[in-house]
Scaffold this motif. Structure first.
Motif, PDB file in Angstrom:
ATOM      1  N   ARG A   2      23.123   9.337  31.065  1.00  0.00           N
ATOM      2  CA  ARG A   2      23.706  10.253  32.043  1.00  0.00           C
ATOM      3  C   ARG A   2      24.579   9.476  33.042  1.00  0.00           C
ATOM      4  N   LEU A   5      27.850   8.244  31.456  1.00  0.00           N
ATOM      5  CA  LEU A   5      28.850   9.302  31.345  1.00  0.00           C
ATOM      6  C   LEU A   5      29.441   9.632  32.717  1.00  0.00           C
ATOM      7  N   THR A   9      33.523   9.205  33.592  1.00  0.00           N
ATOM      8  CA  THR A   9      34.414  10.259  34.048  1.00  0.00           C
ATOM      9  C   THR A   9      35.209   9.842  35.276  1.00  0.00           C
ATOM     10  N   ILE A  39      28.399  16.930  31.297  1.00  0.00           N
ATOM     11  CA  ILE A  39      27.630  15.732  30.950  1.00  0.00           C
ATOM     12  C   ILE A  39      26.336  16.124  30.246  1.00  0.00           C
ATOM     13  N   ILE A  42      26.977  17.136  26.658  1.00  0.00           N
ATOM     14  CA  ILE A  42      27.200  15.964  25.805  1.00  0.00           C
ATOM     15  C   ILE A  42      25.870  15.325  25.431  1.00  0.00           C
TER      16      ILE A  42
END
Length: 74
Positions: A2, A5, A9, A39, A42
């Protein structure tokens, strides 16, 4: 995953939930939630795919019989 990601970004540069929680505009809050939801989607997709592959490998191994189950390929 997490956090990786979130860093990928670059969103944290413009919006930090902890720092902006009390003074964030409605637009910042909305964008923050949208990014968090993306997120999480994903992560769920990756975990679902990994689980499917793991089940398939296990079923293939079990279908080969007990001899193959106890043989390790490490």
């Amino acid at each position: 995953m997490r956090y990786a990601l979130w860093d990928a970004t670059g969103w944290h540069r413009d919006y930090s939930p902890a720092a902006w929680r009390n003074r964030a505009t409605e637009e910042q809050k909305r964008k923050g939630w949208e990014m968090a939801v993306r997120i999480e989607k994903i992560i769920v997709t990756v975990l679902h795919e990994a689980h499917g592959r793991q089940v398939e490998e296990t079923m293939n191994t079990l279908s080969e019989g007990p001899e193959e189950f106890y043989r390790t390929s490490y």
